[in-house]
Scaffold this active site. Sequence first.
Site, PDB file in Angstrom:
ATOM      1  N   TYR A   1       0.783  -1.296  -0.003  1.00 20.69           N
ATOM      2  CA  TYR A   1      -0.125  -0.026  -0.105  1.00 20.69           C
ATOM      3  C   TYR A   1       0.846   1.263   0.097  1.00 20.69           C
ATOM      4  O   TYR A   1       2.084   1.186   0.144  1.00 20.69           O
ATOM      5  CB  TYR A   1      -0.956  -0.045   1.272  1.00 20.69           C
ATOM      6  CG  TYR A   1      -0.305   0.353   2.598  1.00 20.69           C
ATOM      7  CD1 TYR A   1      -0.420   1.772   3.031  1.00 20.69           C
ATOM      8  CD2 TYR A   1       0.515  -0.676   3.232  1.00 20.69           C
ATOM      9  CE1 TYR A   1       0.147   2.012   4.285  1.00 20.69           C
ATOM     10  CE2 TYR A   1       1.263  -0.368   4.396  1.00 20.69           C
ATOM     11  CZ  TYR A   1       0.951   1.003   4.899  1.00 20.69           C
ATOM     12  OH  TYR A   1       1.586   1.440   5.956  1.00 20.69           O
TER      13      TYR A   1
ATOM     14  N   ARG B   1       8.379   4.106  -4.599  1.00 22.38           N
ATOM     15  CA  ARG B   1       8.231   3.114  -3.761  1.00 22.38           C
ATOM     16  C   ARG B   1       7.285   2.126  -4.124  1.00 22.38           C
ATOM     17  O   ARG B   1       7.708   0.737  -3.662  1.00 22.38           O
ATOM     18  CB  ARG B   1       8.356   3.863  -2.280  1.00 22.38           C
ATOM     19  CG  ARG B   1       8.439   2.863  -1.118  1.00 22.38           C
ATOM     20  CD  ARG B   1       8.263   3.448   0.239  1.00 22.38           C
ATOM     21  NE  ARG B   1       7.061   4.134   0.507  1.00 22.38           N
ATOM     22  CZ  ARG B   1       6.678   4.955   1.600  1.00 22.38           C
ATOM     23  NH1 ARG B   1       7.595   5.125   2.444  1.00 22.38           N
ATOM     24  NH2 ARG B   1       5.447   5.498   1.804  1.00 22.38           N
TER      25      ARG B   1
ATOM     26  N   ARG C   1      -6.669 -20.837  -1.689  1.00 21.88           N
ATOM     27  CA  ARG C   1      -5.699 -20.694  -0.638  1.00 21.88           C
ATOM     28  C   ARG C   1      -4.679 -21.761  -0.460  1.00 21.88           C
ATOM     29  O   ARG C   1      -4.856 -22.858  -0.394  1.00 21.88           O
ATOM     30  CB  ARG C   1      -6.599 -20.617   0.700  1.00 21.88           C
ATOM     31  CG  ARG C   1      -5.735 -20.499   1.950  1.00 21.88           C
ATOM     32  CD  ARG C   1      -6.463 -20.528   2.986  1.00 21.88           C
ATOM     33  NE  ARG C   1      -5.567 -20.176   4.471  1.00 21.88           N
ATOM     34  CZ  ARG C   1      -4.737 -20.583   4.941  1.00 21.88           C
ATOM     35  NH1 ARG C   1      -4.589 -21.908   4.505  1.00 21.88           N
ATOM     36  NH2 ARG C   1      -4.071 -20.169   5.911  1.00 21.88           N
TER      37      ARG C   1
ATOM     38  N   LYS D   1       6.608  -2.131   1.868  1.00 24.42           N
ATOM     39  CA  LYS D   1       5.461  -1.296   2.499  1.00 24.42           C
ATOM     40  C   LYS D   1       4.258  -2.320   2.280  1.00 24.42           C
ATOM     41  O   LYS D   1       3.444  -2.237   1.582  1.00 24.42           O
ATOM     42  CB  LYS D   1       5.120   0.104   1.769  1.00 24.42           C
ATOM     43  CG  LYS D   1       4.407   0.855   2.657  1.00 24.42           C
ATOM     44  CD  LYS D   1       4.162   2.072   2.094  1.00 24.42           C
ATOM     45  CE  LYS D   1       3.294   3.143   3.105  1.00 24.42           C
ATOM     46  NZ  LYS D   1       3.710   3.225   4.467  1.00 24.42           N
TER      47      LYS D   1
ATOM     48  N   GLU E   1      11.805   2.408  14.231  1.00 23.45           N
ATOM     49  CA  GLU E   1      10.900   3.433  13.750  1.00 23.45           C
ATOM     50  C   GLU E   1       9.865   3.604  14.515  1.00 23.45           C
ATOM     51  O   GLU E   1       9.724   2.740  15.586  1.00 23.45           O
ATOM     52  CB  GLU E   1      10.770   3.021  12.511  1.00 23.45           C
ATOM     53  CG  GLU E   1       9.975   1.842  12.073  1.00 23.45           C
ATOM     54  CD  GLU E   1       9.935   1.620  10.527  1.00 23.45           C
ATOM     55  OE1 GLU E   1       9.982   2.655   9.662  1.00 23.45           O
ATOM     56  OE2 GLU E   1       9.896   0.401  10.233  1.00 23.45           O
TER      57      GLU E   1
ATOM     58  N   LEU F   1      11.024   1.128   7.095  1.00 22.61           N
ATOM     59  CA  LEU F   1      10.615   1.481   5.957  1.00 22.61           C
ATOM     60  C   LEU F   1      11.250   2.946   5.246  1.00 22.61           C
ATOM     61  O   LEU F   1      11.636   3.613   6.199  1.00 22.61           O
ATOM     62  CB  LEU F   1       9.186   2.212   5.997  1.00 22.61           C
ATOM     63  CG  LEU F   1       8.371   2.554   4.902  1.00 22.61           C
ATOM     64  CD1 LEU F   1       7.961   1.301   3.864  1.00 22.61           C
ATOM     65  CD2 LEU F   1       7.141   3.022   5.223  1.00 22.61           C
TER      66      LEU F   1
END
Length: 284
Positions: free
Chosen positions: A33, A52, A100, A147, A179, A204
Site C-alpha cells: 500500500y 516506492r 488458498r 510497504k 521506527e 521503511l
Amino acid sequence: MSRIVYLNGEWLPEGEAKVSIFDRGFLFADAIYEVTAVIGGKLIDYPGHAARLKRSLGELGITSPIDADSLLEVHRQIVARNNLGEGLIYMQISRGPADRDFAFPANPTPTITLFTQEKAILSNPKLETGISVITVPDLRWARRDIKTVQLLYPSMAKTEAMRQNAEDAWLVEDGFVTEASSANAHIVTKEGKLITRSLSTAILHGITRASILDLAHAAGVPTEERAFTPQEAKDAAEAFITSATSFVMPVTRIDGQPVGAGKPGPVTQRLRAAYIEDRCANAI
C-alpha cells in the site's frame, strides 16, 4: 454522501465496492500500500510514493495492474470525485484472488483499490504540544523496507501506547530504535545535529524522511544517518516523527520523560515549515 472509491478500474460508491474473500491480501496480507497526502487538492511528494510503490511490487513479484500515467490520473480523479481539499489517499494492490495456498499462484490478477480520507494535516492540534511515545520491542518481520499491509503488530503497539495515555510507540530492536508504529523516528542532539536511522531492511524507506533529509541539507542542518538508543533519544534536545499523514510531528515525551524542554523544538519546527513550503509549492 458516501465516498467514491476506485476498485479494479471502476468508480463506485464505497458501499458497493466488494473484494473477493479469496483475495490474498485478505488471506495472507499479500499486498502493498501507499498513502499520499493531499493539500489544497494537490498531491504531496507523489513521485516518491510512486517510486516506492514500484519497488515494493518488485520485491514481492506482483505485477502492477495499472501503468504509471494512469495511476497518477486515478489519484487526481479520486481527489476531484470526492472534492478532497486536505487529507489522504490510501492505495492498495494485492496479488489478487486465488485458491488458498501458501505458494504464490501462477498467473494472478492483482486487485487495486483507492479511497480517500479527510484529515486536518496542517492544523493538527498536537503540533502545539507534541506527542508522547512509549518504547516497545520490535517484533515485526525482517522486511520492513517493503510497504506491505502486515500491520497487526504496529496496530498492537499503537493500541498499547494509547492504553498508557501516549499517542504512539517507538519500536526497539537489539537496543536501538527502528521506527515508530507508522512513521520514521528522528532526534536532534544538543549540538543541533539531526540523527535518523540509516536505510536498511529494518525500516521503511520513508518518503517524508527522505524529503526532510534533503531539506535539512539545504538549510545547513548537520545530519547523521545511524541508529540511536532510547536513552539517547530521551537525552536529546528534540525528537520528531515523519510520515505522509503527519509530515513532521514533534515528540516531546518518551516513556513519560520530557525530551529537551518538553515542547516542540526549533529545529523540528523549522524543518516542518520548510517541508510544507517546499512540498506544497511542488505539489501536483
